[in-house]
Scaffold this active site. Structure first.
Site, short mmCIF file in Angstrom:
data_model
loop_
_atom_site.label_atom_id
_atom_site.label_comp_id
_atom_site.label_asym_id
_atom_site.label_seq_id
_atom_site.Cartn_x
_atom_site.Cartn_y
_atom_site.Cartn_z
N GLU A 224 0.72 -1.07 -0.05
CA GLU A 224 0.20 -0.03 0.04
C GLU A 224 1.10 0.96 -0.22
O GLU A 224 2.01 1.38 0.70
CB GLU A 224 -1.25 0.07 0.96
CG GLU A 224 -1.68 0.73 1.02
CD GLU A 224 -2.19 1.48 2.71
OE1 GLU A 224 -3.86 1.69 2.64
OE2 GLU A 224 -1.89 0.20 3.67
N LYS B 16 -10.38 1.89 -2.07
CA LYS B 16 -10.72 2.11 -0.41
C LYS B 16 -11.64 2.31 0.81
O LYS B 16 -11.80 3.24 0.40
CB LYS B 16 -9.66 2.13 0.59
CG LYS B 16 -9.28 1.78 1.57
CD LYS B 16 -8.07 2.06 1.84
CE LYS B 16 -7.41 1.64 4.13
NZ LYS B 16 -6.25 2.07 4.71
N CYS C 70 -5.64 -3.19 2.94
CA CYS C 70 -4.96 -2.87 4.37
C CYS C 70 -6.41 -2.55 5.39
O CYS C 70 -6.51 -3.78 5.62
CB CYS C 70 -4.68 -1.41 4.69
SG CYS C 70 -3.75 -1.58 6.22
#
Length: 281
Positions: free
Chosen positions: A33, A106, A143
Site C-alpha cells: 500500500e 479503499k 489494508c
C-alpha cells in the site's frame, strides 16, 4: 519493501523488484500500500496532498508498460487525485498485456493515532470488484479492509480466486512490548479466517522499516504472507527484511476445499437482511 522519502526512488525500486519477481516465475505481482512514499498518514499536513497523482499518471503508466513488457499481472497502489479536494487510496489492477483492467478504491478508512487516513482519503465508491486477468480472477482490497469479513465475502461471491491486500500496518513503538505479538497475530488470524470462510487464497503485502521520528513513528512489521483456502500459511516474510515471496496458488485447491467445506452452499441468505443495519437495537 522499505520506503524512502523520494517517490521516484521508491518507484524505481518497485520496478526493479517487479522485474525480479517476474524473473523468478511470478505471474501476478502485488506491491504494498502507498509504496511510492513513506506512510504520510502519520500526520495531517495539507502539503502532503502533493504526493497524490491522477490515473493515468506516473505509476499507472509505469506499471502498464512493465506489465506488458514482462507479461505479468500487477496489482499496484497509489494515492489517487481524482479531482481537486477528492483523493482516494486506490489499487490498480493491470493485466499481462499492459491494459488497465480497473481500479479499486479503499472502502474502509481508518482514523487512529498515526493512521489519520480520514484526513486524506474519500471512501471508495466503486464497490468490491473482481477482475479477470490472464492468470486468475482476482480481487484487490486495501489494508483496513482486511478486518472486514463482509468485504472478503463479497469478493468470494464475485468469483475471486485470490484476494490481494496491499497493506501498511505496523507497531506504535510504545505499544510493541505489551501488545505487539497479539496485534500481529490478530492481523494474520483474521485474514487466514477470510481464506477459510470463503475458500480462496489470501495474499497480504506489507511494508517494512521504521518511519518517522523516534517518539512519534511507526515500525512496520512486514510479515507479508499467502494463505491457502484451508487457511494454511504457504509462505511468510520476516518482520524486518525486504523480501519477494513467490507462492504457487493452485485453483484446484479452491474446488477441493469448497466441496468438503461448503460454506457458500449453506449460507442462509434469506436470514441475513439485518446485517445491513449499523447495529440491531
Amino acid at each position: 519493501m522499505a520506503c524512502s522519502l523520494d517517490p521516484h526512488e521508491n518507484l524505481t525500486k518497485a520496478e526493479w523488484r517487479i522485474r525480479e519477481a517476474a524473473g523468478r516465475g511470478a505471474q501476478i505481482i502485488c506491491v504494498q500500500e502507498l509504496f511510492r512514499s513513506q506512510y504520510f498518514c502519520r500526520e495531517e499536513k495539507a502539503e502532503l496532498f502533493d504526493l497524490a497523482e491522477p490515473v493515468p499518471g506516473p505509476t499507472s503508466q509505469s506499471f502498464t508498460r512493465l506489465a506488458g513488457e514482462l507479461g505479468v499481472v500487477i496489482v499496484g497502489s497509489i494515492f489517487e487525485r481524482r479531482a481537486a479536494g477528492v483523493y482516494h487510496n486506490t489499487a490498480l489492477v493491470i493485466d499481462a498485456d499492459g491494459s488497465l483492467l480497473g481500479l479499486y478504491r479503499k472502502m474502509h478508512i481508518p482514523d487512529d493515532p498515526l493512521f489519520f487516513e480520514k484526513y486524506y482519503f474519500t471512501p471508495g465508491d466503486l464497490g468490491f470488484r473482481c477482475f479477470d486477468t490472464r492468470f486468475a480472477r482476482i480481487a484487490a482490497l486495501v489494508c483496513w479492509d482486511q478486518w472486514y469479513p463482509e468485504a472478503a465475502r463479497l469478493a468470494a461471491l464475485g468469483g475471486a480466486q485470490v484476494l490481494f491486500y496491499p497493506t501498511a500496518i505496523g507497531w506504535h513503538p510504545s505499544e510493541k512490548v505489551q501488545y505487539g505479538v497479539a496485534q500481529h497475530d490478530a492481523w494474520r488470524t483474521i485474514q487466514r479466517a477470510h481464506a477459510i470462510a470463503n475458500g480462496l487464497y489470501v495474499a497480504s503485502v506489507n511494508r517494512v522499516g521504521y518511519e518517522g521520528p523516534p517518539e512519534h513513528g511507526l515500525e512496520f512489521w512486514g510479515a507479508s504472507f499467502v494463505a491457502d483456502p484451508f487457511g494454511r500459511l504457504l509462505a511468510e516474510g520476516t518482520h524486518d527484511q525486504e523480501e519477494t515471496l513467490i507462492v504457487e496458488c493452485d485453483p484446484r485447491q479452491i474446488e477441493e476445499t469448497r466441496r468438503n467445506w461448503p460454506f457458500l452452499r449453506d449460507r442462509r441468505i434469506d436470514a441475513y437482511a439485518p446485517i445491513l443495519n449499523r447495529v440491531i437495537d
